[in-house]
Design a protein around this motif. Structure first.
Motif, PDB file in Angstrom:
ATOM      1  N   GLN A  11     -15.196  14.167 -16.880  1.00  0.00           N
ATOM      2  CA  GLN A  11     -14.245  15.258 -17.116  1.00  0.00           C
ATOM      3  C   GLN A  11     -14.835  16.618 -16.738  1.00  0.00           C
ATOM      4  O   GLN A  11     -14.136  17.480 -16.211  1.00  0.00           O
ATOM      5  N   LYS A  12     -16.111  16.771 -16.996  1.00  0.00           N
ATOM      6  CA  LYS A  12     -16.784  18.019 -16.587  1.00  0.00           C
ATOM      7  C   LYS A  12     -16.840  18.114 -15.062  1.00  0.00           C
ATOM      8  O   LYS A  12     -16.608  19.181 -14.486  1.00  0.00           O
ATOM      9  N   LEU A  13     -17.148  16.981 -14.414  1.00  0.00           N
ATOM     10  CA  LEU A  13     -17.209  16.975 -12.947  1.00  0.00           C
ATOM     11  C   LEU A  13     -15.845  17.355 -12.370  1.00  0.00           C
ATOM     12  O   LEU A  13     -15.759  18.108 -11.396  1.00  0.00           O
ATOM     13  N   LYS A  14     -14.798  16.837 -12.997  1.00  0.00           N
ATOM     14  CA  LYS A  14     -13.437  17.171 -12.564  1.00  0.00           C
ATOM     15  C   LYS A  14     -13.184  18.672 -12.715  1.00  0.00           C
ATOM     16  O   LYS A  14     -12.741  19.340 -11.773  1.00  0.00           O
ATOM     17  N   GLU A  15     -13.519  19.171 -13.889  1.00  0.00           N
ATOM     18  CA  GLU A  15     -13.308  20.593 -14.179  1.00  0.00           C
ATOM     19  C   GLU A  15     -14.059  21.480 -13.177  1.00  0.00           C
ATOM     20  O   GLU A  15     -13.484  22.418 -12.614  1.00  0.00           O
ATOM     21  N   TYR A  16     -15.315  21.142 -12.923  1.00  0.00           N
ATOM     22  CA  TYR A  16     -16.124  21.953 -12.008  1.00  0.00           C
ATOM     23  C   TYR A  16     -15.610  21.872 -10.575  1.00  0.00           C
ATOM     24  O   TYR A  16     -15.622  22.860  -9.854  1.00  0.00           O
ATOM     25  N   SER A  17     -15.164  20.679 -10.186  1.00  0.00           N
ATOM     26  CA  SER A  17     -14.725  20.579  -8.785  1.00  0.00           C
ATOM     27  C   SER A  17     -13.364  21.234  -8.577  1.00  0.00           C
ATOM     28  O   SER A  17     -13.062  21.694  -7.483  1.00  0.00           O
ATOM     29  N   LEU A  18     -12.557  21.300  -9.632  1.00  0.00           N
ATOM     30  CA  LEU A  18     -11.259  21.980  -9.515  1.00  0.00           C
ATOM     31  C   LEU A  18     -11.407  23.495  -9.591  1.00  0.00           C
ATOM     32  O   LEU A  18     -10.669  24.236  -8.950  1.00  0.00           O
ATOM     33  N   ASN A  19     -12.334  23.945 -10.389  1.00  0.00           N
ATOM     34  CA  ASN A  19     -12.566  25.388 -10.525  1.00  0.00           C
ATOM     35  C   ASN A  19     -13.781  25.760  -9.691  1.00  0.00           C
ATOM     36  O   ASN A  19     -13.707  25.808  -8.485  1.00  0.00           O
ATOM     37  N   ASP A  20     -14.882  25.927 -10.383  1.00  0.00           N
ATOM     38  CA  ASP A  20     -16.113  26.185  -9.638  1.00  0.00           C
ATOM     39  C   ASP A  20     -17.277  25.745 -10.514  1.00  0.00           C
ATOM     40  O   ASP A  20     -17.167  25.721 -11.745  1.00  0.00           O
ATOM     41  N   TRP A  21     -18.362  25.417  -9.878  1.00  0.00           N
ATOM     42  CA  TRP A  21     -19.535  25.022 -10.642  1.00  0.00           C
ATOM     43  C   TRP A  21     -20.176  26.265 -11.250  1.00  0.00           C
ATOM     44  O   TRP A  21     -20.311  27.282 -10.570  1.00  0.00           O
ATOM     45  N   PRO A  22     -20.567  26.157 -12.524  1.00  0.00           N
ATOM     46  CA  PRO A  22     -21.291  27.288 -13.111  1.00  0.00           C
ATOM     47  C   PRO A  22     -22.676  27.399 -12.484  1.00  0.00           C
ATOM     48  O   PRO A  22     -23.102  26.510 -11.743  1.00  0.00           O
ATOM     49  N   ASP A  23     -23.329  28.474 -12.804  1.00  0.00           N
ATOM     50  CA  ASP A  23     -24.696  28.621 -12.333  1.00  0.00           C
ATOM     51  C   ASP A  23     -25.540  27.491 -12.916  1.00  0.00           C
ATOM     52  O   ASP A  23     -25.279  27.009 -14.020  1.00  0.00           O
ATOM     53  N   ARG A  24     -26.541  27.087 -12.158  1.00  0.00           N
ATOM     54  CA  ARG A  24     -27.386  25.965 -12.582  1.00  0.00           C
ATOM     55  C   ARG A  24     -27.936  26.170 -14.003  1.00  0.00           C
ATOM     56  O   ARG A  24     -28.001  25.243 -14.795  1.00  0.00           O
ATOM     57  N   SER A  25     -28.288  27.384 -14.317  1.00  0.00           N
ATOM     58  CA  SER A  25     -28.875  27.684 -15.633  1.00  0.00           C
ATOM     59  C   SER A  25     -27.856  27.540 -16.769  1.00  0.00           C
ATOM     60  O   SER A  25     -28.231  27.454 -17.939  1.00  0.00           O
ATOM     61  N   GLN A  26     -26.577  27.539 -16.422  1.00  0.00           N
ATOM     62  CA  GLN A  26     -25.519  27.437 -17.428  1.00  0.00           C
ATOM     63  C   GLN A  26     -25.058  25.997 -17.662  1.00  0.00           C
ATOM     64  O   GLN A  26     -24.239  25.730 -18.535  1.00  0.00           O
ATOM     65  N   LEU A  27     -25.554  25.100 -16.841  1.00  0.00           N
ATOM     66  CA  LEU A  27     -25.096  23.713 -16.922  1.00  0.00           C
ATOM     67  C   LEU A  27     -25.659  22.987 -18.137  1.00  0.00           C
ATOM     68  O   LEU A  27     -26.838  23.152 -18.462  1.00  0.00           O
ATOM     69  N   PRO A  28     -24.826  22.160 -18.785  1.00  0.00           N
ATOM     70  CA  PRO A  28     -25.382  21.282 -19.819  1.00  0.00           C
ATOM     71  C   PRO A  28     -26.389  20.328 -19.189  1.00  0.00           C
ATOM     72  O   PRO A  28     -26.208  19.930 -18.029  1.00  0.00           O
ATOM     73  N   ILE A  29     -27.418  19.997 -19.931  1.00  0.00           N
ATOM     74  CA  ILE A  29     -28.539  19.227 -19.375  1.00  0.00           C
ATOM     75  C   ILE A  29     -28.102  17.910 -18.723  1.00  0.00           C
ATOM     76  O   ILE A  29     -28.646  17.504 -17.695  1.00  0.00           O
ATOM     77  N   GLU A  30     -27.078  17.259 -19.301  1.00  0.00           N
ATOM     78  CA  GLU A  30     -26.645  15.958 -18.761  1.00  0.00           C
ATOM     79  C   GLU A  30     -25.947  16.099 -17.410  1.00  0.00           C
ATOM     80  O   GLU A  30     -25.756  15.124 -16.692  1.00  0.00           O
ATOM     81  N   LEU A  31     -25.586  17.313 -17.057  1.00  0.00           N
ATOM     82  CA  LEU A  31     -24.926  17.518 -15.761  1.00  0.00           C
ATOM     83  C   LEU A  31     -25.859  18.059 -14.684  1.00  0.00           C
ATOM     84  O   LEU A  31     -25.485  18.136 -13.516  1.00  0.00           O
ATOM     85  N   LEU A  32     -27.071  18.383 -15.080  1.00  0.00           N
ATOM     86  CA  LEU A  32     -28.048  18.911 -14.107  1.00  0.00           C
ATOM     87  C   LEU A  32     -28.281  17.986 -12.904  1.00  0.00           C
ATOM     88  O   LEU A  32     -28.345  18.465 -11.770  1.00  0.00           O
ATOM     89  N   PRO A  33     -28.384  16.669 -13.139  1.00  0.00           N
ATOM     90  CA  PRO A  33     -28.631  15.798 -11.968  1.00  0.00           C
ATOM     91  C   PRO A  33     -27.504  15.837 -10.936  1.00  0.00           C
ATOM     92  O   PRO A  33     -27.708  15.455  -9.787  1.00  0.00           O
ATOM     93  N   TYR A  34     -26.344  16.284 -11.338  1.00  0.00           N
ATOM     94  CA  TYR A  34     -25.204  16.331 -10.415  1.00  0.00           C
ATOM     95  C   TYR A  34     -25.180  17.617  -9.589  1.00  0.00           C
ATOM     96  O   TYR A  34     -24.470  17.708  -8.598  1.00  0.00           O
ATOM     97  N   TYR A  35     -25.946  18.583 -10.042  1.00  0.00           N
ATOM     98  CA  TYR A  35     -25.901  19.890  -9.382  1.00  0.00           C
ATOM     99  C   TYR A  35     -26.238  19.826  -7.887  1.00  0.00           C
ATOM    100  O   TYR A  35     -25.510  20.406  -7.072  1.00  0.00           O
ATOM    101  N   PRO A  36     -27.303  19.110  -7.486  1.00  0.00           N
ATOM    102  CA  PRO A  36     -27.624  19.067  -6.051  1.00  0.00           C
ATOM    103  C   PRO A  36     -26.534  18.397  -5.203  1.00  0.00           C
ATOM    104  O   PRO A  36     -26.475  18.625  -4.001  1.00  0.00           O
TER     105      PRO A  36
END
Ligand SMILES: [Zn+2]
Length: 146
Positions: A11-36
């Motif tokens: 659901q977070k991936l959906k939200e980020y891809s529909l809007n925009d990804w937050p800055d890496r430093s703002q990401l919840p730890i479980e979503l960090l691996p998806y950032y790259p």
């Protein structure tokens, strides 16, 4: 896909891809691996995708990997099968573990020891030549043993 809706990471991936990804430093730890790989993730046809592959939610990973291993294909073939349709973080190593630990694959992979064949002792030297891997059939030609 109902299971994607129940998965908080998807659901977070959906939200980020529909809007925009937050800055890496703002990401919840479980979503960090998806950032790259954030630019490979999209939301289309009501599904969260990584390129053209459906992102599989946590609760379906196990059954999905079992399905991928249908027919007991080897690791590379299983990965190829997954590449055409599904993805999740760690899929590759999960498939590898599954195949390496699959009881049926393990059984077929182990080298079965041949039973030792006891041969009678020959009456003459060079009457029989053999390796420990196979027995050479005797050839008879012009009344001689070859
Ligand atoms: Zn197997």
């Amino acid at each position: 896909m109902d299971n994607q809706v129940k998965d908080s990471i998807i659901q977070k991936l959906k939200e980020y891809s529909l809007n925009d990804w937050p800055d890496r430093s703002q990401l919840p730890i479980e979503l960090l691996p998806y950032y790259p790989i954030r630019y490979e993730i999209s939301f289309a046809e009501n599904l969260v995708l990584k390129n053209n592959r459906i992102v599989i939610p946590e609760n379906l990973k196990s059954s999905c990997s079992n399905f991928i291993h249908t027919g007991h294909l080897a690791i590379v073939k299983c990965r190829d099968r997954a590449k055409s349709s599904v993805w999740w973080l760690g899929l590759s190593s999960q498939i590898e573990n599954l195949v390496r630990n699959c009881p049926l694959c393990v059984e077929n992979r182990t080298n079965r020891k041949e039973t030792f064949l006891k041969d009678e002792i020959t009456t003459r030297p060079w009457l029989k030549i053999a390796l420990d891997l196979f027995k050479l059939e005797k050839w008879y030609k012009n009344g001689m043993v070859w």
